[in-house]
Design a protein around this motif. Structure first.
Motif, PDB file in Angstrom:
ATOM      1  N   SER A 114       0.549  -1.204  -0.334  1.00 48.42           N
ATOM      2  CA  SER A 114      -0.007   0.224  -0.286  1.00 48.42           C
ATOM      3  C   SER A 114       0.889   1.596   0.139  1.00 48.42           C
ATOM      4  O   SER A 114       1.657   1.436   0.747  1.00 48.42           O
ATOM      5  N   ASN A 115       0.524   2.577  -0.435  1.00 47.00           N
ATOM      6  CA  ASN A 115       1.401   3.522  -0.793  1.00 47.00           C
ATOM      7  C   ASN A 115       0.391   4.012  -0.134  1.00 47.00           C
ATOM      8  O   ASN A 115       0.681   5.723   0.389  1.00 47.00           O
ATOM      9  N   VAL A 116      -0.892   3.695   0.922  1.00 50.77           N
ATOM     10  CA  VAL A 116      -0.518   4.395   2.121  1.00 50.77           C
ATOM     11  C   VAL A 116      -0.020   4.917   3.504  1.00 50.77           C
ATOM     12  O   VAL A 116      -0.274   3.183   4.058  1.00 50.77           O
ATOM     13  N   THR A 117       0.864   5.738   4.024  1.00 53.74           N
ATOM     14  CA  THR A 117       1.213   5.252   5.622  1.00 53.74           C
ATOM     15  C   THR A 117      -0.196   5.789   6.876  1.00 53.74           C
ATOM     16  O   THR A 117      -0.869   6.683   5.969  1.00 53.74           O
ATOM     17  N   PRO A 118       0.043   4.393   7.885  1.00 56.57           N
ATOM     18  CA  PRO A 118      -0.717   5.331   8.555  1.00 56.57           C
ATOM     19  C   PRO A 118      -0.248   6.388   9.381  1.00 56.57           C
ATOM     20  O   PRO A 118       0.933   6.810   9.572  1.00 56.57           O
TER      21      PRO A 118
END
Length: 78
Positions: A20-24
């Protein structure tokens, strides 16, 4: 009975390589009151364990009792 259509398992192999390219979002830092609360809970737990050990040690000792021996009136023979 066999199934007439083939079951594709290629999608399970693709999940291993997916990133995923979404960082928490970063975790919020605990406040001073949260740190103090956690510290007090930890100290309470440690004090409880130490207290139970101190109060339980006399019960674990073998040998004669440290205090004076108690006798009932029936054992007195009066």
């Amino acid at each position: 009975m066999s199934r007439p259509e083939a079951v594709p398992f290629a999608f399970t192999a693709e999940t291993d390589s997916f990133r995923s390219n979404v960082t928490p979002p970063p975790r919020p830092r605990p406040t001073l009151s949260q740190i103090a609360g956690r510290t007090l809970i930890g100290l309470t737990a440690v004090a409880g364990l130490v207290g139970s050990l101190l109060f339980g040690m006399p019960a674990l000792q073998s040998g004669p009792a440290a205090g004076p021996a108690q006798q009932s009136e029936a054992a007195d023979g009066r």
